[in-house]
Each structure stands twice: as structure tokens, then as C-alpha cells.
Design an enzyme around this catalytic site. Structure first.
Site, mmCIF file in Angstrom:
data_model
loop_
_atom_site.group_PDB
_atom_site.id
_atom_site.type_symbol
_atom_site.label_atom_id
_atom_site.label_comp_id
_atom_site.label_asym_id
_atom_site.label_seq_id
_atom_site.Cartn_x
_atom_site.Cartn_y
_atom_site.Cartn_z
ATOM 1 N N CYS A 2 12.587 -1.601 6.919
ATOM 2 C CA CYS A 2 13.231 -0.455 7.528
ATOM 3 C C CYS A 2 13.907 0.366 6.440
ATOM 4 C CB CYS A 2 14.249 -0.936 8.551
ATOM 5 S SG CYS A 2 13.877 -2.552 9.258
ATOM 6 N N ARG A 27 8.332 4.891 5.589
ATOM 7 C CA ARG A 27 8.387 3.433 5.480
ATOM 8 C C ARG A 27 7.969 2.737 6.773
ATOM 9 N NH1 ARG A 27 11.815 1.324 1.273
ATOM 10 N NH2 ARG A 27 12.346 -0.395 2.651
ATOM 11 N N TRP A 73 12.312 -1.002 12.148
ATOM 12 C CA TRP A 73 10.961 -1.454 12.493
ATOM 13 C C TRP A 73 11.136 -2.776 13.233
ATOM 14 C CZ3 TRP A 73 7.498 -5.480 11.456
ATOM 15 C CH2 TRP A 73 6.136 -5.193 11.633
ATOM 16 N N ASN A 99 18.366 -4.590 6.775
ATOM 17 C CA ASN A 99 16.942 -4.849 6.592
ATOM 18 C C ASN A 99 16.762 -6.332 6.297
ATOM 19 O OD1 ASN A 99 16.470 -2.132 6.798
ATOM 20 N ND2 ASN A 99 16.034 -1.805 4.635
ATOM 21 N N GLY A 100 15.698 -6.920 6.838
ATOM 22 C CA GLY A 100 15.446 -8.343 6.608
ATOM 23 C C GLY A 100 15.450 -9.104 7.914
ATOM 24 N N GLU A 480 -11.452 -3.009 0.399
ATOM 25 C CA GLU A 480 -10.437 -1.959 0.314
ATOM 26 C C GLU A 480 -10.812 -0.768 1.192
ATOM 27 O OE1 GLU A 480 -7.521 0.804 -0.512
ATOM 28 O OE2 GLU A 480 -7.532 -1.380 -0.463
ATOM 29 N N LYS A 484 -8.439 0.734 4.225
ATOM 30 C CA LYS A 484 -7.993 2.121 4.367
ATOM 31 C C LYS A 484 -8.399 2.679 5.726
ATOM 32 C CE LYS A 484 -5.857 3.132 0.668
ATOM 33 N NZ LYS A 484 -5.548 1.698 0.633
ATOM 34 N N GLU A 487 -6.367 1.140 8.743
ATOM 35 C CA GLU A 487 -4.926 1.337 8.832
ATOM 36 C C GLU A 487 -4.533 2.757 9.201
ATOM 37 O OE1 GLU A 487 -2.940 0.213 5.205
ATOM 38 O OE2 GLU A 487 -4.290 1.356 3.936
ATOM 39 N N HIS A 503 -26.107 -13.994 7.873
ATOM 40 C CA HIS A 503 -25.443 -15.234 8.299
ATOM 41 C C HIS A 503 -24.451 -14.966 9.421
ATOM 42 C CE1 HIS A 503 -27.282 -17.448 4.991
ATOM 43 N NE2 HIS A 503 -27.002 -16.409 4.226
ATOM 44 N N LYS A 605 5.634 1.033 4.561
ATOM 45 C CA LYS A 605 5.235 1.165 3.163
ATOM 46 C C LYS A 605 5.615 -0.063 2.356
ATOM 47 C CE LYS A 605 3.619 3.238 -0.483
ATOM 48 N NZ LYS A 605 2.161 3.325 -0.653
#
Length: 610
Positions: A2, A27, A73, A99-100, A480, A484, A487, A503, A605
Site C-alpha cells: 500500500c 502501487r 490494498w 503497510n505489511g 514474460e 505482460k 496482467e 504433451h 507495483k
């Protein structure tokens, strides 16, 4: 994950706090709030939703000059007004932003409830406000340290108390906290973006450290109230780098920044005389390099996927076994830490909690770890034995682009450095230096053609599910690319080695499931072309990211096959050029779908909690 903002000074606090929160929106968050300490005491306003919703809800006269604010968040409890920060105690004297995660929050909530405390939220953070209010210490510093002695977990926090109106007390344990020194004012933030418009003179708190911040300065101390005398430093930062400028979004700006960022990364680090890389921050002499028997790369998300690219590159150049692993899994499998292994931690922010914990586990067991990080003075940078700064400049968008490119270049420089000490010839060293010097211009060439990809991206955006495939060097590129795409478009995108299609995954291929295939000009081109025929035979549409000299044969005649050519570099360096079009496809597809590209849902972020 956050955002925290704090202010003390000569201005009204609320507008400064709102501006800081707006600069932290990238963020990731789902609610916001602030507390301002003024002549009438503590005023707290919080709302689920965006910072603009909070701003609209503020009283017209909120004149206090000291305050704290937060974007949340959700972890403990849904996104509601009640669960938004700041959290207060029953008397309304104490306000806390945090935060945490507090690991023992459930036990503390039960204890407070048994004692008759009426908890107003579902959060872990609210217990801190009550513990601070109930603490017996005579100073706010004593009250905060007594409260923190009862909790377990991670925190970056800021505390206001109506009985101590001249100060904010802040603390850090596993979640970043920065103090900014202004002109007759002081700032607190979890991210430089929140305060860079006001000051670039900052102090980064270390884990286990607290600080008292007043309008005239700050003092730092430990949990037993011993002073640590941390000093602020002037950072060489351009505040304009934290603005999107003429671009539609930060991600668009950062994609466009890549040629210049790549040049910064390489500047002063290529030694043409000895055909090697100059990396003074590694603190590894040639004898140390010769003793390296293995390289282990640790990162999360895109840093993990570029770590896979880097592992292949290092193994090719230095002829030393190398692999990449998700840092989030590493310490939980009780890894064997080998004295002759060089561990490499990769993180844009330098604060990624899973990666930082992996570094601490390696260090605890006597291993040597270096960092590839973008943020100077970050926790991972401080924890490592040495490292390479990425010099990508501030990266605001959640989806990493220019930092990822510079991570790859960091691995190329590291591979060149290790290789030239070991078995890489001077001729190959010169070949790679020439390739590295060509990369910024080749990236610019790809970006100049971005409009050509828009129609392709719009078609991909209509699919509910996609495959990204590649072999050997191409497989981490595919991973990658899928990352992208998923998300920021919210489409299901899955990466597979091309060789694994038969397979299992081939069962899912039909006209509704497009495949993005990475097909460089290498010794696997023929096998890759065979796999493309298998997809086309099952009516799957294809977007082939390839090199101009690759012959697609009769596939080129099919209207379900689209070709994207990228410039050719040295084979070891081609993966990053093959990655750039995938950034553009993801961006353009998300734009076609109308998504808020810089703020993808459910993501942040800097992931500063496990």
C-alpha cells in the site's frame, strides 16, 4: 503493497497528503484515507474507492498542518470504509497507517475483545492503534515501542497522537519507509514518488528502526530507544521522471524510455580494450570469479522470467551451471546454500518482500549474494554483498518494461564479466560488446513500428485464452510475454515450451485460441516451424515474432498467420529484442479493451508482503 504519506510543516496538511496519495496510485489500492491533527483534535476521513473519492469527502475546512494518509490494498477484510486506513483507537486520540501484515493479529484481536474493546474493522492494523493508546509510556516513542513489542510480522507505519501534536512517529520492519527533509517541513512516504515534488533529500529507515519526525527534523532510534543517528542524503532525481508527460500512461512512457534507459545501463561499463564488462560494484576479484561453480538467480514475476533469460545467457558465456528460481518459493524448501554458488537477487524496487527474505536466508547460511536492483538505497541493495544498479530511472507502471530490459542487460554484463575471467575468448567478448552497443538503436527501431502491431493486438484482445510458446532462449521470452498480457488485459495467457505442445496443450488449440510464437533464427528454426504447422493444422491462429531471414514457408500464405520481424543481434542477446514487441502487443490489447493500464486490478507495483 500500500502507500503511506505523512506531512508536518507550514502548509495545510490535507492537500499535500492527497497529492502524495495520488502519486502512489500506481502501487495498487482499493481504499484511501487520512488523519489530520489540528486545533480541534484528530480528524479522520476514509473511503473505499479511489483517492478522488476521498478528496470529495473531505470537510471544506481541514486546517491542521500535521497528518498521515494511506492507500490500502486489502489483506484482512474487504475494501470498505471501515477497513480503510488510518485506524484509530476508541478515544479518537491515536491514528495509525500501516503497510505489511501482523502475523499474530488474530490473537491480539481476541485479547482486545476479551478486554472489552469494541473493534470497528476486520483489519490487523486496528490492533496497533489500541495497543499504542493503552501503552503506559510517557512519550509517544515509548508507547509505540511498547506496542510493537507485542506484535509479530512486517510493518512500515506512521503514528499520530493528539497528546503529542508536534510529531509523527514512524517505524519499519520489512516494509519500506522514507523520511523527506524539506524547507521548514518534513515528509514521510513509503515510496519516493510521493515526496519527490517537495524534496529529494531523504533518509531510508532500516529494518528494526524507528524515527520521530517533527517540522524541524528527525531523529532515528532502535526499539530499545537507543539513537541511531541516521542521516539524510541528497538523491540525483528529476521530479519530472515521475510524471507521464505527453504520454497516455506511465507504461507507454516507460516503453518509449527503453532506448535511453539501455544506454544509461551500458554507459561506462563496457571495456573494449579487454573485451569485458566493468562492474566495480560486484566486489568480486578474478580469483573469486574462478571459484564460482554455479549461479542461482532469484526473482518474482517478471524478474523471475528475465532471470531465466539471464541464467541461459550466463551459462552460455561463462560455461558455469546457472538457473533461476522463484524467490517466493526458495526459502520454504530449506535450500542447500553452497559456498561456491553465486546468488543473484533481482528486483526493480529493491523492496520485494519474497526476494528480500530469500537474500536474508542466503546470508544467514553463509552464502554470497549480489543484487540487480533499480532503486538506490533499497533494502535488497543494502542487504547484498555487492551488485549492479539498473539505472532504468523511476518505473511507475505496475507492468515492468524498461526495468526488465535493463535487468537483461545486467545479466549480459555479468555473463560477459564472468565469461572473460573464465573461458570466453577476446573475440567473443568483442562480438558481444558490439551487440550490446547496437541494442539501444535496435530497440528504437522496434518501437518506431509499434503502430503496425495495433490491429494484431486488437485481434488478440478478443480471445479469452492465449498461448505463448518458445524454445530454449525463446521460452522465458514467452513466459514474460504471457505475464505482460495477462496482467494488463485480464485475458488468460499461458506460456509453454514449444516442444511441450504435443504433451498436452495441443488439445486446447482451435480457432478461438491464438498462439504467440517466439521463433528466432537459430538452430531450432526448423523444429519451431514444424510446431507452427501443428497449430495451423488445428485451425489455431498464429502471431510469429521472428527474424527477417526466417522462412515460414507456406504458413506465410495463411490469413491466420501474422508475422512480426525484429532486428537480429547476437544470439545470446536476441531474447530482449524479441520481448519488446510482446510489451507493445500487451499494451495495445489492454488499451483496445479500455483498461486502466497503469493500475491493473488486484496488483501492486511493489510487493512488500509475502
Amino acid at each position: 503493497m500500500c502507500g503511506i504519506v505523512g506531512y508536518l510543516g507550514t502548509q495545510a496538511a490535507a492537500p499535500v497528503l492527497i497529492e502524495g496519495l495520488a502519486r502512489l496510485e500506481h502501487r495498487g489500492y482499493d481504499s484511501a484515507g487520512l488523519s489530520v491533527l489540528g486545533p480541534q483534535g484528530l480528524t479522520t476521513v476514509k473511503r473505499a474507492g479511489r483517492v478522488r473519492d476521498l478528496s470529495d469527502a473531505l470537510p471544506k475546512r481541514l486546517t491542521g498542518k500535521t497528518g498521515i494518509a494511506h492507500t490500502r490494498w486489502a489483506t484482512h477484510g474487504p475494501a470498505t470504509d471501515e477497513n480503510a486506513h488510518p485506524h484509530t483507537d476508541g478515544s479518537g486520540k491515536v491514528a495509525v497507517v500501516h503497510n505489511g501484515i501482523l502475523d499474530n493479529a488474530a490473537a491480539l484481536r481476541a485479547r482486545l475483545t476479551d478486554a472489552g474493546v469494541d473493534l470497528a474493522s476486520d483489519t490487523d492494523t486496528e490492533v496497533l492503534a489500541h495497543l499504542i493508546a493503552a501503552a503506559k509510556g510517557g512519550t509517544l516513542e515509548e508507547k509505540v515501542t511498547q506496542a510493537l513489542a507485542q506484535v509479530e510480522g512486517t510493518w512500515g507505519l506512521a503514528v499520530l497522537h493528539a497528546d503529542f501534536p508536534d510529531r509523527i512517529v514512524v517505524a519499519r520492519n520489512g516494509s519500506p519507509l522514507i523520511i523527506g527533509v524539506g524547507n521548514r517541513e518534513m515528509h514521510v512516504a513509503s515510496d519516493l514518488a510521493a515526496l519527490v515534488r517537495h524534496t529529494t533529500t531523504v533518509a531510508h529507515l532500516a529494518d528494526g528502526e524507528l524515527a520521530t519526525v517533527t517540522s524541524s527534523g528527525f531523529t532515528t532510534f532502535t526499539s530499545d530507544l537507543r539513537r541511531t543517528d541516521r542521516e539524510a542524503q541528497d538523491l540525483d532525481l528529476d521530479p519530472a521522471a515521475f510524471d507521464a508527460g505527453e504520454h497516455e500512461s506511465f507504461m507507454a512512457k516507460e516503453i518509449a524510455d527503453q532506448p535511453e534507459a539501455a544506454e544509461r545501463m551500458l554507459r561506462g561499463r563496457l571495456d573494449e580494450r579487454f573485451a569485458t564488462a566493468h562492474l566495480g560494484g560486484l566486489d568480486l576479484d578474478p580469483a573469486d570469479v574462478r571459484r564460482v561453480a554455479r549461479v542461482k538467480i532469484l526473482g518474482c514475476g517478471s524478474a523471475y522470467y528475465v532471470g531465466q533469460m539471464g541464467a541461459g545467457l550466463i551459462e552460455e558465456l561463462a560455461r558455469v551451471p546457472a538457473d533461476a528460481e522463484a524467490a517466493s518459493e526458495f526459502r520454504y524448501r530449506n535450500p542447500v546454500i553452497e559456498p561456491d554458488t553465486l546468488y543473484v537477487a533481482v528486483s526493480q524496487s529493491g523492496e520485494t518482500a519474497d526476494t528480500l527474505l530469500a537474500v536474508e536466508e542466503i546470508k544467514r547460511k553463509g552464502g554470497r549474494v549480489i543484487g540487480l536492483v533499480n532503486v538506490v538505497g533499497s533494502a535488497i541493495a543494502r542487504a547484498c554483498d555487492g551488485g549492479v544498479y539498473l539505472h532504468a530511472g523511476p518505473e511507475v507502471a505496475v507492468a515492468s518494461t524498461k526495468a526488465l530490459t535493463n535487468m537483461f542487460l545486467g545479466f549480459a554484463l555479468l555473463g560477459l564479466h564472468l565469461g572473460r575471467v573464465r573461458d570466453l575468448s577476446i573475440g567473443d567478448g568483442r562480438r558481444l560488446i558490439a551487440g550490446l552497443q547496437a541494442l539501444p538503436g535496435q530497440i528504437e527501431e522496434i518501437l518506431a513500428r509499434s503502430d503496425e502491431y495495433a490491429a494484431v493486438a486488437e485481434r488478440l484482445a478478443q480471445a479469452e485464452s492465449l498461448f505463448f510458446v518458445g524454445r530454449v532462449r525463446g521460452y522465458p521470452v514467452a513466459r514474460e510475454g504471457a505475464q505482460k498480457f495477462k496482467e494488463i488485459t485480464y485475458r488468460h495467457a499461458e506460456a509453454y515450451p514449444t516442444s511441450e505442445l504435443k504433451h498436452g496443450p495441443l488439445a486446447l488449440i482451435d480457432e478461438s485460441v491464438p498462439t504467440v510464437a517466439i521463433v528466432p533464427a537459430d538452430d531450432l528454426t526448423e523444429r519451431n516451424r514444424g510446431a507452427l504447422h501443428e497449430i495451423a493444422a488445428r485451425h489455431g491462429s498464429l502471431v510469429v515474432v521472428t527474424h527477417p531471414e526466417v522462412d515460414l514457408g507456406d504458413l506465410a500464405e495463411k490469413d491466420t498467420v501474422t508475422r512480426i520481424d525484429v532486428p537480429v543481434n547476437e544470439p545470446e542477446l536476441d531474447p530482449i529484442l524479441l520481448t519488446i514487441p510482446l510489451q507493445l502487443l500487451a499494451y495495445q490489447a489492454a488499451a483496445a479493451l479500455g483498461h486502466d493500464i497503469d493500475k491493473p486490478r488486484n496488483l501492486a507495483k511493489s510487493v512488500t508482503v509475502e
